[in-house]
Structure formats: C-alpha cells, structure tokens
Design an enzyme around this catalytic site. Structure first.
Site, PDB file in Angstrom:
ATOM      1  N   TRP A 182      42.651  53.904  49.266  1.00 13.19           N
ATOM      2  CA  TRP A 182      42.307  55.276  49.665  1.00 13.19           C
ATOM      3  C   TRP A 182      42.890  56.317  48.707  1.00 13.19           C
ATOM      4  O   TRP A 182      42.560  57.497  48.801  1.00 13.19           O
ATOM      5  CB  TRP A 182      42.822  55.569  51.083  1.00 13.19           C
ATOM      6  CG  TRP A 182      42.201  54.751  52.165  1.00 13.19           C
ATOM      7  CD1 TRP A 182      41.287  53.734  52.027  1.00 13.19           C
ATOM      8  CD2 TRP A 182      42.444  54.875  53.572  1.00 13.19           C
ATOM      9  NE1 TRP A 182      40.952  53.230  53.254  1.00 13.19           N
ATOM     10  CE2 TRP A 182      41.648  53.903  54.228  1.00 13.19           C
ATOM     11  CE3 TRP A 182      43.257  55.694  54.347  1.00 13.19           C
ATOM     12  CZ2 TRP A 182      41.649  53.743  55.606  1.00 13.19           C
ATOM     13  CZ3 TRP A 182      43.259  55.538  55.725  1.00 13.19           C
ATOM     14  CH2 TRP A 182      42.453  54.574  56.350  1.00 13.19           C
ATOM     15  N   LYS A 183      43.802  55.892  47.846  1.00 13.87           N
ATOM     16  CA  LYS A 183      44.487  56.819  46.921  1.00 13.87           C
ATOM     17  C   LYS A 183      45.111  57.971  47.716  1.00 13.87           C
ATOM     18  O   LYS A 183      45.457  57.789  48.876  1.00 13.87           O
ATOM     19  CB  LYS A 183      43.517  57.305  45.834  1.00 13.87           C
ATOM     20  CG  LYS A 183      42.820  56.127  45.147  1.00 13.87           C
ATOM     21  CD  LYS A 183      42.096  56.488  43.868  1.00 13.87           C
ATOM     22  CE  LYS A 183      41.480  55.229  43.280  1.00 13.87           C
ATOM     23  NZ  LYS A 183      40.806  55.480  42.004  1.00 13.87           N
ATOM     24  N   HIS A 230      48.396  50.255  39.228  1.00 12.32           N
ATOM     25  CA  HIS A 230      47.094  50.914  39.111  1.00 12.32           C
ATOM     26  C   HIS A 230      47.112  51.811  37.864  1.00 12.32           C
ATOM     27  O   HIS A 230      48.140  52.403  37.542  1.00 12.32           O
ATOM     28  CB  HIS A 230      46.806  51.740  40.371  1.00 12.32           C
ATOM     29  CG  HIS A 230      45.394  52.206  40.428  1.00 12.32           C
ATOM     30  ND1 HIS A 230      44.952  53.274  39.685  1.00 12.32           N
ATOM     31  CD2 HIS A 230      44.313  51.730  41.086  1.00 12.32           C
ATOM     32  CE1 HIS A 230      43.654  53.438  39.896  1.00 12.32           C
ATOM     33  NE2 HIS A 230      43.243  52.505  40.746  1.00 12.32           N
ATOM     34  N   GLU A 233      46.129  54.670  37.354  1.00 14.61           N
ATOM     35  CA  GLU A 233      46.560  56.057  37.604  1.00 14.61           C
ATOM     36  C   GLU A 233      48.083  56.139  37.623  1.00 14.61           C
ATOM     37  O   GLU A 233      48.678  57.120  37.192  1.00 14.61           O
ATOM     38  CB  GLU A 233      45.959  56.559  38.933  1.00 14.61           C
ATOM     39  CG  GLU A 233      44.459  56.801  38.785  1.00 14.61           C
ATOM     40  CD  GLU A 233      43.635  56.541  40.037  1.00 14.61           C
ATOM     41  OE1 GLU A 233      44.207  56.450  41.138  1.00 14.61           O
ATOM     42  OE2 GLU A 233      42.399  56.416  39.899  1.00 14.61           O
ATOM     43  N   GLY A 256      36.214  55.575  39.130  1.00 16.51           N
ATOM     44  CA  GLY A 256      35.855  56.922  39.591  1.00 16.51           C
ATOM     45  C   GLY A 256      34.845  57.623  38.703  1.00 16.51           C
ATOM     46  O   GLY A 256      34.614  58.821  38.852  1.00 16.51           O
ATOM     47  N   SER A 298      34.143  51.706  40.368  1.00 14.05           N
ATOM     48  CA  SER A 298      32.825  52.165  40.836  1.00 14.05           C
ATOM     49  C   SER A 298      32.016  51.080  41.549  1.00 14.05           C
ATOM     50  O   SER A 298      30.788  51.010  41.384  1.00 14.05           O
ATOM     51  CB  SER A 298      32.031  52.773  39.685  1.00 14.05           C
ATOM     52  OG  SER A 298      32.722  53.877  39.130  1.00 14.05           O
ATOM     53  N   GLY A 320      37.739  52.056  45.438  1.00 12.30           N
ATOM     54  CA  GLY A 320      38.327  53.386  45.585  1.00 12.30           C
ATOM     55  C   GLY A 320      37.431  54.281  46.423  1.00 12.30           C
ATOM     56  O   GLY A 320      37.414  54.196  47.660  1.00 12.30           O
ATOM     57  N   GLY A 321      36.648  55.113  45.758  1.00 17.48           N
ATOM     58  CA  GLY A 321      35.794  56.103  46.432  1.00 17.48           C
ATOM     59  C   GLY A 321      35.011  55.553  47.627  1.00 17.48           C
ATOM     60  O   GLY A 321      35.014  56.164  48.708  1.00 17.48           O
TER      61      GLY A 321
HETATM   62  P1  PGA Z   1      36.617  53.635  42.282  1.00 16.91           P
HETATM   63  O1  PGA Z   1      38.181  53.284  42.159  1.00 16.91           O
HETATM   64  O2  PGA Z   1      35.998  52.560  43.162  1.00 16.91           O
HETATM   65  O3  PGA Z   1      36.572  54.997  42.924  1.00 16.91           O
HETATM   66  O4  PGA Z   1      36.067  53.600  40.906  1.00 16.91           O
HETATM   67  C1  PGA Z   1      38.629  51.972  42.034  1.00 16.91           C
HETATM   68  C2  PGA Z   1      40.121  51.949  41.944  1.00 16.91           C
HETATM   69  O5  PGA Z   1      40.690  52.857  41.331  1.00 16.91           O
HETATM   70  O6  PGA Z   1      40.795  51.058  42.478  1.00 16.91           O
END
Ligand code: PGA
Length: 248
Positions: free
Chosen positions: A10-11, A93, A95, A171, A211, A232-233
C-alpha cells in the site's frame, strides 16, 4: 515446492478509515485461490489488519529497523513486528533504496533480524532504466542479491521471498514484458542454484513487481519462473487486487 504469492504494497497511502474499509473488502475474498495473499499496510494499520483477518490472508510490513530495541527514535523493530504477528516484511524496495539510501549492508542486517524473529523477508531487487539501456541489468540484480543475501545459510535463504521489480516499471504504467520478467527470474533462480543447490532454488518464490494490473497479471504469472506479484497501485482497490490474485 515454492508457493504462488500475491502481495499488496500500500506504500504511504490511506487514512485509518480508508484502510479499514479496504481491509473489510479484502476479507471478502474467496478461499479457493491458487496463491497466498499478503497485505502490507503502513505500520499503524498492521494491528487491525491482523485482527479482522480470520486466518485467510497474511499480513506484512513495508520496512523494518536495522537495529534491535534501543534508542533509535522512530524506528520499528523486527521484535515489534513479531508481536503484531506479522508474517512478512518487504525490504529493499527501490523507493527506500532511493529516498532513504538503504545499502546492501542495511538490507542484510534487516533480513537477519526478520529471520531471527520468524518473519519472512520479501527482498526487492531491480535495475533502473539506465542500467537496462546499458545492458547492465543482470549485473546490478546479481550484486544486489549477492551482497545482501548470500551469507545466509541454506535454511535461512529458503525463508526469503525475492521480488524482481525493474525500477522503470514501478508506478509508471510500463510493465516488463512477460519474456523480460521470465528472463530475469530464471537468471535469479540460477544464481541461487549455483550458490546453494537446485532444490533450494526450486523452493524460493520469485515475484514480479511493476505496474501489475488485472489486465496483464495472467500472462506474467504464466511464466515458468514467475511465482506471483508485488502489487503497488492496484492493491489499493480490493476488486483489482483480488482479480490479480485470481490470475493463476
Ligand atoms: P506498482 O508498484 O504496482 O504501482 O507499479 C509496485 C511496487 O512498487 O511494489
């Protein structure tokens, strides 16, 4: 044999009420899925994510401290996660590597603490676009894995889930092609085979992230060495997330 896993990251999103409502929706999932579902909410929501969970899906954190208990203001330790009955924890991750300068050594320390507390690390690796354009993607992923994980014993490494996430696909709406994912996953499995053994390599789940959506999950998960996804999203909407989990 390794298991299929669909994990939602979920970040840093959602208020407490939004998080509770998403958890309630995820709780409605059907039991007969061909994968394990893992939900990784922000730290403050881990407690109630676990409480309303009637034993179906697993819960994970998105990060852990590289230290044990002590004077490290703001840090969440592996012991704390264990006391919340977390099953998994994402580490490394891209990020966190980018915005918080996490090094291979930090990740090794984090993985060691998680394993000691019987929490399975979901270890992320992956190249940036520039690495891929220069044909350095295999080299980058190899060094990320070797430096952080290859001092662990056979029994320890078997507890680790690896998530290959090409940074250029996170993302961005740009997904690696199923063939690109398979090529890297097969490469990673072979690295583990060469360092440990074929049977260890066969036991480790390797997830793809970047994605993943209901529209593309099936073709990616159909690849031989892709054992699921880190989402993620699309994990912020119960319908989309559960649709992805049905893609095996
Ligand atoms: P995303 O993110 O599905 O939004 O591309 C994946 C992730 O960062 O784990």
């Amino acid at each position: 044999m390794r298991k299929n896993i669909v994990a939602g990251n979920w970040k840093s999103n959602l208020t407490v009420n939004q998080a509770k409502s998403l958890i309630l929706d995820i709780n409605k999932y059907e039991d007969n899925l061909d994968c394990e579902i893992v939900v990784c909410p922000p730290f403050p929501y881990i407690g109630f994510s676990r409480r309303v969970n009637d034993g179906g899906y697993k819960v994970g954190a998105q990060n852990v401290s590289k230290f044990d208990f002590g004077a490290y203001t703001g840090e969440i330790t592996a012991e704390m996660l264990k006391s919340f009955a977390a099953d998994y924890c994402i580490i490394g991750h891209s990020e966190r590597r980018k915005y918080f300068n996490e090094s291979d050594k930090d990740l090794k320390d984090k993985a060691e603490r998680l394993l000691r507390n019987e929490i399975q690390p979901i270890f992320c690796c992956g190249e940036v676009l520039e690495d891929r354009e220069r044909q350095k993607h295999f080299e980058v992923v190899k060094s990320q894995i070797e430096n952080a994980l290859f001092e662990f014993s056979e029994n320890q490494i078997k507890q680790i889930v690896i998530a290959y996430e090409p940074v250029w696909a996170i993302g961005t709406g740009k997904t690696a092609s199923p063939e690109q994912a398979e090529e890297m996953h097969a490469f990673i499995r072979n690295l583990i085979k060469e360092k440990y053994s074929q049977s260890v390599a066969d036991e480790i789940s390797i997830l793809y992230g970047g994605s993943v959506k209901p529209e593309n999950a099936k073709e990616i998960f159909a690849m031989e060495n892709v054992d699921g996804g880190l989402i993620g999203g699309a994990s912020l909407k119960a319908d989309a997330f559960l649709e992805i989990a049905k893609s095996f």
